[in-house]
Write a protein that holds these residues in place. Structure first.
Motif, PDB file in Angstrom:
ATOM      1  N   GLY A  23      17.406  18.380 -22.350  1.00  0.00           N
ATOM      2  CA  GLY A  23      17.796  19.655 -22.939  1.00  0.00           C
ATOM      3  C   GLY A  23      19.296  19.875 -22.931  1.00  0.00           C
ATOM      4  O   GLY A  23      19.862  20.462 -23.875  1.00  0.00           O
ATOM      5  N   LEU A  24      19.963  19.384 -21.892  1.00  0.00           N
ATOM      6  CA  LEU A  24      21.417  19.559 -21.798  1.00  0.00           C
ATOM      7  C   LEU A  24      22.163  18.789 -22.880  1.00  0.00           C
ATOM      8  O   LEU A  24      23.268  19.164 -23.259  1.00  0.00           O
ATOM      9  N   THR A  25      21.567  17.703 -23.325  1.00  0.00           N
ATOM     10  CA  THR A  25      22.231  16.869 -24.327  1.00  0.00           C
ATOM     11  C   THR A  25      21.665  17.071 -25.724  1.00  0.00           C
ATOM     12  O   THR A  25      22.088  16.388 -26.669  1.00  0.00           O
ATOM     13  N   GLY A  26      20.736  18.003 -25.849  1.00  0.00           N
ATOM     14  CA  GLY A  26      20.124  18.251 -27.143  1.00  0.00           C
ATOM     15  C   GLY A  26      20.943  19.167 -28.030  1.00  0.00           C
ATOM     16  O   GLY A  26      21.887  19.834 -27.583  1.00  0.00           O
ATOM     17  N   GLU A  27      20.577  19.239 -29.288  1.00  0.00           N
ATOM     18  CA  GLU A  27      21.307  20.058 -30.257  1.00  0.00           C
ATOM     19  C   GLU A  27      21.143  21.546 -29.992  1.00  0.00           C
ATOM     20  O   GLU A  27      21.965  22.357 -30.438  1.00  0.00           O
ATOM     21  N   ASP A  28      20.096  21.931 -29.277  1.00  0.00           N
ATOM     22  CA  ASP A  28      19.837  23.345 -29.034  1.00  0.00           C
ATOM     23  C   ASP A  28      20.575  23.900 -27.823  1.00  0.00           C
ATOM     24  O   ASP A  28      20.438  25.080 -27.506  1.00  0.00           O
ATOM     25  N   TRP A  29      21.347  23.062 -27.137  1.00  0.00           N
ATOM     26  CA  TRP A  29      22.088  23.539 -25.970  1.00  0.00           C
ATOM     27  C   TRP A  29      23.124  24.562 -26.407  1.00  0.00           C
ATOM     28  O   TRP A  29      23.988  24.291 -27.220  1.00  0.00           O
ATOM     29  N   GLY A  30      23.031  25.767 -25.840  1.00  0.00           N
ATOM     30  CA  GLY A  30      23.874  26.862 -26.312  1.00  0.00           C
ATOM     31  C   GLY A  30      25.006  27.252 -25.394  1.00  0.00           C
ATOM     32  O   GLY A  30      25.562  28.349 -25.520  1.00  0.00           O
ATOM     33  N   HIS A  31      25.369  26.361 -24.461  1.00  0.00           N
ATOM     34  CA  HIS A  31      26.433  26.684 -23.511  1.00  0.00           C
ATOM     35  C   HIS A  31      27.510  25.605 -23.566  1.00  0.00           C
ATOM     36  O   HIS A  31      27.353  24.586 -24.236  1.00  0.00           O
ATOM     37  N   ASP A  32      28.602  25.847 -22.838  1.00  0.00           N
ATOM     38  CA  ASP A  32      29.723  24.911 -22.916  1.00  0.00           C
ATOM     39  C   ASP A  32      29.472  23.669 -22.052  1.00  0.00           C
ATOM     40  O   ASP A  32      28.454  23.557 -21.352  1.00  0.00           O
TER      41      ASP A  32
END
Length: 213
Positions: free
Chosen positions: A166-175
């Motif tokens: 999830g951290l490396t996916g396109e949906d990650w919304g944080h910096d």
């Protein structure tokens, strides 16, 4: 002399179980501090790590004294050496819990991880706590629990892998900083479980003379 040796060995294993209880409390409290941004609790976990370090040193000192004075063989030798090995691993578990608490301390007053990740970290914390508690029971009762604990470890591994995806996916919304913090923190949980299972494996070897696979 033999009876005295067994009494000393019993006290040594009891101290090892107490260490594991302390590691379980540390990971539970560190998780609470991480999720709730609880600075006071985080500092308690960090401070308590010194106690666990001292307990490890005492375990090693007592184990070496038994080796020097009693010269145990066969199963008794495996049990004494297992204490030395396991004390190091459990002390490392405490270090990992302290790293999580330090992550919470550094981020305070903000949460160290994004709110949407909190349930995953909470679940990993619960699993790690249960694993450490089961190892403490294994130490006290002499029962074998490696296979069961390995399954729990695999559950932690799955959560760890899913979170990293999830951290490396396109949906990650944080910096990027938030991603790095979350990645490092989930690694601490994954390693905690690994260390605990390593303890369970060595305990089973001490009991049976065979390393479980």
């Amino acid at each position: 002399m033999r009876e005295g040796f067994q009494d000393d060995l019993h006290r040594l294993t009891a101290r090892l179980a107490d260490m594991c209880d302390a590691a379980a409390s540390a990971i539970r409290d560190a998780t609470t501090a991480l999720i709730n941004a609880d600075l006071g609790l985080a500092q308690q976990v960090i401070a308590a790590d010194d106690t666990l370090d001292a307990q490890r040193a005492q375990c090693e000192e007592d184990a070496y004294a038994l080796l020097a004075l009693q010269a145990p063989v066969a199963g008794d030798l495996r049990r004494v050496l297992a204490v030395v090995y396991c004390a190091e691993k459990i002390e490392r578990m405490g270090d990992l819990a302290a790293h999580i608490a330090d992550t919470a301390r550094f981020a305070h007053p903000s949460p160290a991880v994004p709110p949407e990740l909190a349930p995953t970290f909470e679940r990993m914390g619960c699993l790690d706590t249960e694993i450490a508690e089961r190892v403490a029971t294994q130490i006290r009762t002499g029962t074998d629990g490696f296979q069961e604990l390995r399954q729990a470890d695999e559950a932690v591994d799955t959560l760890h892998a899913d979170l990293l995806a999830g951290l490396t996916g396109e949906d990650w919304g944080h910096d990027q900083r938030a991603a790095v913090t979350a990645a490092l923190t989930t690694r601490f949980y994954e390693r905690f479980a690994d260390q605990a299972v390593s303890v369970a494996k060595r305990l089973e070897f001490a009991s049976t003379g065979d390393l479980p696979r």
